[in-house]
Design an enzyme around this catalytic site. Structure first.
Site, PDB file in Angstrom:
ATOM      1  N   TYR A  46     -13.486  -3.910  11.563  1.00 60.51           N
ATOM      2  CA  TYR A  46     -12.163  -3.305  11.431  1.00 60.51           C
ATOM      3  C   TYR A  46     -11.309  -3.598  12.665  1.00 60.51           C
ATOM      4  O   TYR A  46     -10.175  -4.066  12.562  1.00 60.51           O
ATOM      5  CB  TYR A  46     -12.285  -1.792  11.221  1.00 60.51           C
ATOM      6  N   GLY A  53      -0.465   7.979   1.181  1.00 65.33           N
ATOM      7  CA  GLY A  53      -0.695   7.967   2.618  1.00 65.33           C
ATOM      8  C   GLY A  53       0.495   7.482   3.433  1.00 65.33           C
ATOM      9  O   GLY A  53       1.654   7.783   3.147  1.00 65.33           O
ATOM     10  N   SER A  71      -3.918  -1.128  14.901  1.00 68.02           N
ATOM     11  CA  SER A  71      -4.683   0.074  15.250  1.00 68.02           C
ATOM     12  C   SER A  71      -5.114  -0.030  16.699  1.00 68.02           C
ATOM     13  O   SER A  71      -5.330  -1.125  17.231  1.00 68.02           O
ATOM     14  CB  SER A  71      -5.916   0.192  14.363  1.00 68.02           C
ATOM     15  N   GLY A  94       0.825  -1.212   0.000  1.00 72.54           N
ATOM     16  CA  GLY A  94       0.000   0.000   0.000  1.00 72.54           C
ATOM     17  C   GLY A  94       0.850   1.249   0.000  1.00 72.54           C
ATOM     18  O   GLY A  94       0.559   2.217   0.710  1.00 72.54           O
ATOM     19  N   ALA A  95       1.902   1.252  -0.843  1.00 66.36           N
ATOM     20  CA  ALA A  95       2.952   2.269  -0.725  1.00 66.36           C
ATOM     21  C   ALA A  95       2.832   3.423  -1.703  1.00 66.36           C
ATOM     22  O   ALA A  95       3.752   4.231  -1.795  1.00 66.36           O
ATOM     23  CB  ALA A  95       4.319   1.604  -0.892  1.00 66.36           C
ATOM     24  N   GLY A 135       1.738   4.523   3.719  1.00 69.92           N
ATOM     25  CA  GLY A 135       2.636   3.636   2.986  1.00 69.92           C
ATOM     26  C   GLY A 135       3.665   4.400   2.175  1.00 69.92           C
ATOM     27  O   GLY A 135       4.855   4.058   2.173  1.00 69.92           O
TER      28      GLY A 135
END
Length: 308
Positions: free
Chosen positions: A193, A31, A165, A27-28, A33
């Site tokens: 989540y 954001g 998280s 996910g780079a 990442g």
């Protein structure tokens, strides 16, 4: 994700050079990442950006990293990876195994990619948060473990960092009922989540117990509430409210960079604000943790015993 309290302690700044080390960041392209990949490149690491948005998005991300750090474009690479699909994870691992031997060892794996929620089921038939945030990360890490090793002449122990998280603190325990996990969730930022992130923390502890300390260190991190594409499934009014109080991605990436580079950390630990933090009491339930491990291995076709 989730929110962190304000803190007046001095901010940690990455200083440990990473020259000669290879990292994968999922996910780079945006954001946290992208900020994590940027931070690693600035420290001299070779960084592989992984994600599903396509080569154009990642070409742009790599250009931004070069412009922001002055690093060589040769320090960066891109590989396609879609965590919605276990087959995509397997294809990624197969492609990695086919790289030249000199480009195959991994000194750091940053499991950053995740979603706040999404209705429906994955192609593998699982609720989307559970699949993307946990199960595909589980499989990716297991498949890449044979390549996790120090760089030639490097005494540093490789790192595996899994983004969790503080939402994992607010759940009803580890989910292990397959019927529940194969039922669609409620969309953005539901109980699913937090459950998926509790699974991430459990995975980190399970891995730490199974991997020799001199082979790899494993960490779970809470990045704090960060203004990024993570919130894109939220209503517009909610995105505006979050943006008004959230930190920028460079701050959100700080604890991931801390656990990826700082010496002397506790493997298996849960870190927030660049410090060891208290994790959920649900993680002390060894029976549920062991059951989740066994089922995750079965769902992904991995051995529950042999890890490395």
């Amino acid at each position: 994700m989730g929110f962190s309290p304000a803190d007046s302690k001095p901010e940690w700044v990455p200083r440990e050079r990473q020259d000669g080390r290879r990292f994968i960041v999922t996910g780079a392209n945006r954001g946290i990442g992208l900020a994590t990949a940027t931070g690693l490149a600035a420290l001299g690491a070779h960084v592989i950006l992984a994600g599903h948005e396509g080569s154009d998005a990642f070409d742009d991300a790599m250009e931004r990293i070069v412009m922001g750090t002055g690093c060589s474009r040769d320090q960066l690479g891109y590989m396609a990876l879609d965590l919605r699909s276990l087959d995509s994870v397997r294809h990624f691992a197969q492609a990695w195994a086919q790289r030249p031997a000199s480009e195959r060892s991994i000194q750091g794996l940053i499991n950053n990619a995740g979603i706040a929620g999404m209705p429906g089921l994955s192609p593998d038939g699982f609720e989307m948060c559970f699949q993307i945030n946990y199960l595909s990360m589980f499989l990716l890490t297991r498949l890449l473990l044979p390549h996790v090793s120090p760089a030639a002449g490097d005494l540093a122990v490789p790192r595996i960092v899994c983004v969790s998280s503080s939402a994992h603190l607010f759940t009803l325990g580890l989910p292990t009922d397959e019927r529940y996990l194969r039922a669609s969730g409620g969309g953005f930022f539901s109980l699913r989540y937090g459950e998926s992130k509790l699974c991430v923390n459990s995975f980190v502890r399970q891995m730490q117990a199974r991997i020799p300390a001199d082979k790899a260190q494993v960490f779970a991190v809470h990045p704090g509430s960060t203004a990024s594409g993570f919130w894109q499934s939220f209503p517009a009014w909610a995105q505006r409210c979050i943006a008004s109080v959230a930190q920028d991605p460079s701050r959100g990436a700080r604890t991931s960079l801390f656990c990826a580079t700082e010496p002397g950390l506790v493997s298996g630990g849960y870190y927030a604000d660049c410090a060891l933090a208290s994790a959920s009491f649900w993680l002390a339930r060894a029976d549920a943790a062991d059951l989740l491990w066994q089922k995750s291995c079965a769902w992904t076709g991995q051995s529950p015993n042999k890890v490395m």
